[in-house]
Motif scaffolding. Structure first.
Motif, short mmCIF file in Angstrom:
data_model
loop_
_atom_site.label_atom_id
_atom_site.label_comp_id
_atom_site.label_asym_id
_atom_site.label_seq_id
_atom_site.Cartn_x
_atom_site.Cartn_y
_atom_site.Cartn_z
N THR A 8 -18.76 -34.96 39.89
CA THR A 8 -17.63 -35.62 40.56
C THR A 8 -17.80 -35.56 42.07
OG1 THR A 8 -16.11 -35.13 38.74
CG2 THR A 8 -15.13 -35.54 40.89
N VAL A 12 -17.99 -38.73 44.80
CA VAL A 12 -17.06 -38.87 45.92
C VAL A 12 -17.82 -38.92 47.24
CG1 VAL A 12 -15.17 -37.75 47.17
CG2 VAL A 12 -15.16 -37.78 44.66
N LEU A 26 -15.79 -46.51 45.05
CA LEU A 26 -14.51 -45.84 45.27
C LEU A 26 -14.03 -46.27 46.66
CD1 LEU A 26 -15.56 -42.32 43.92
CD2 LEU A 26 -14.16 -44.03 42.74
N ILE A 29 -11.19 -43.57 49.48
CA ILE A 29 -11.39 -42.18 49.88
C ILE A 29 -10.92 -41.94 51.31
CG2 ILE A 29 -13.12 -40.39 50.28
CD1 ILE A 29 -14.74 -41.58 47.98
N CYS A 110 -8.88 -32.74 39.29
CA CYS A 110 -9.95 -32.77 40.29
C CYS A 110 -11.27 -33.28 39.70
CB CYS A 110 -10.16 -31.37 40.87
SG CYS A 110 -8.83 -30.82 41.97
N SER A 113 -11.07 -37.25 39.25
CA SER A 113 -10.66 -38.12 40.36
C SER A 113 -11.24 -37.66 41.69
CB SER A 113 -9.13 -38.12 40.46
OG SER A 113 -8.66 -36.88 40.95
N THR A 114 -10.80 -38.33 42.73
CA THR A 114 -11.20 -37.99 44.10
C THR A 114 -10.32 -36.90 44.71
OG1 THR A 114 -9.79 -39.77 44.94
CG2 THR A 114 -12.09 -40.32 44.50
N ALA A 117 -11.34 -33.56 47.19
CA ALA A 117 -11.66 -33.73 48.61
C ALA A 117 -10.41 -33.65 49.47
CB ALA A 117 -12.36 -35.08 48.82
N SER A 118 -9.30 -34.17 48.95
CA SER A 118 -8.03 -34.10 49.68
C SER A 118 -7.51 -32.67 49.76
CB SER A 118 -6.99 -35.00 48.99
OG SER A 118 -5.71 -34.82 49.55
N VAL A 147 -5.25 -41.62 45.55
CA VAL A 147 -6.25 -40.93 44.73
C VAL A 147 -6.76 -41.90 43.67
CG1 VAL A 147 -6.56 -39.12 43.00
CG2 VAL A 147 -5.35 -38.62 45.13
N GLU A 148 -8.07 -41.86 43.42
CA GLU A 148 -8.67 -42.72 42.41
C GLU A 148 -9.18 -41.89 41.23
OE1 GLU A 148 -10.91 -46.32 44.36
OE2 GLU A 148 -11.08 -44.58 45.69
N ARG A 166 -6.50 -46.56 40.61
CA ARG A 166 -5.90 -46.05 41.84
C ARG A 166 -4.46 -45.63 41.60
NH1 ARG A 166 -2.25 -47.96 45.10
NH2 ARG A 166 -2.09 -47.22 47.25
#
Length: 314
Positions: A8, A12, A26, A29, A110, A113-114, A117-118, A147-148, A166
């Motif tokens: 993952t 990302v 994606l 981001i 996590c 999805s993306t 990173a957040s 978030v995707e 999304r």
């Protein structure tokens, strides 16, 4: 589990992934990272909306699956701007994701999805709030917009999806630790109310249409699902009603029933005034009826029986 998380992270970092010879990009981001922030009363941005609600009501929906399954189902029905609330560790971003520990909702989210990173960015940005041991305020949430979701669930081996989904936002309700026993510590009613208000405020801030709300009580507060449900329902009805198009409830029946009961209860803050009878009016009406009955006309004899003289009601 570490290898799955690493896959993952690579996707990302690359901004997408190859699947069956096709590049799946994606696109959101940067928007997610730029918009990541905390929402909490202690930092002054977790208030109820001060503008009129755009809708007359908020629809409650029940879903039997997980929070991410519910989100996918809502999007498939044509609903746009869907947000998902989830329990987020305030002391270790992603919970046990990096260590390869057992996956709960945060770790699963996590992986699929993306989101990580957040959470990692907010952890690096805030070494620790003065009112919390971690990167999320004790009374707040971390808001991760756009978030995707690009991997399916564990039931399919976290397979990569042909088209990312999304979300309007992922809303992480801060917990004090990534230790399971610490997560189960009881939470005071006022503290719980502040956290749940931050969830709803974050949803409104992300322009959410439909919020997927899991049963936090089952995972975090020693099965006090009815208390969490009641407080969430009260906040929704009295402060956020009509500001969301719908709320999808995920979890136990006790939680769902408590939310429904609180939503159907009279609006708090303005209890209905008791309608007591006007005793004087009732007495005077009784006197009028008695006088009318006393004035009887006997039709067969043509004799009118006159009762007491009429009286005037002032």
């Amino acid at each position: 589990r570490k290898r799955i998380a690493a896959q993952t992270a690579l996707a990302v970092a690359a901004g997408g992934y190859w699947l069956r010879g096709q590049w799946c990009a994606l696109h959101n981001i940067d928007n997610m990272l730029q918009g990541t922030r905390c929402i909490a009363a202690s930092i002054g941005n977790a208030m109820a909306p001060d503008t009129p609600a755009p809708r007359a009501a908020t629809q409650l929906i029940s879903h039997p699956g997980s929070a991410l399954q519910a989100a996918a189902a809502v999007v498939a029905r044509g609903c746009s701007e869907v947000s998902v609330a989830f329990p987020a560790s305030a002391t270790c971003a992603g919970g046990r994701l990096v260590s390869g520990g057992r996956h709960s909702l945060e770790e699963t989210f996590c992986v699929q999805s993306t989101l990580f990173a957040s959470l990692e960015q907010i952890e690096q940005k805030h070494d620790g709030f003065e009112n919390a041991r971690g990167h999320i305020p004790h009374d707040g949430v971390v808001l991760s917009p756009s978030v995707e979701i690009f991997r399916a669930g564990s039931e399919t081996g976290y397979g990569f999806m042909e088209e990312p989904l999304r979300l309007a936002a992922a809303i992480g309700l801060g917990t004090n630790s990534c230790d399971s026993q610490a997560l189960a510590a009881p939470l005071g009613t006022q503290a719980m109310r502040a956290k749940l208000r931050s969830v709803l405020a974050g949803a409104v801030a992300a322009r959410t249409g439909t919020l997927v709300m899991p049963d936090f009580g089952r995972a975090l507060y020693r099965d006090d699902s009815h208390i969490v449900g009641r407080i969430f329902g009260e906040l929704l009805r009295t402060e956020f009603w009509g500001h969301l198009q719908g709320v999808v409830l995920v979890g136990g029946e006790e939680f769902k029933a408590a939310v429904q009961a609180a939503v159907q209860a009279p609006k708090r803050g303005r209890p209905p005034m008791p309608q007591l009878p006007n005793e004087r009016a009732l007495v005077e009406r009784a006197r009028v009826l008695a006088a009318m009955q006393a004035r009887i006309v006997v039709s067969n004899s043509g004799v009118e029986k006159v009762g007491p003289p009429p009286f005037k009601i002032s």
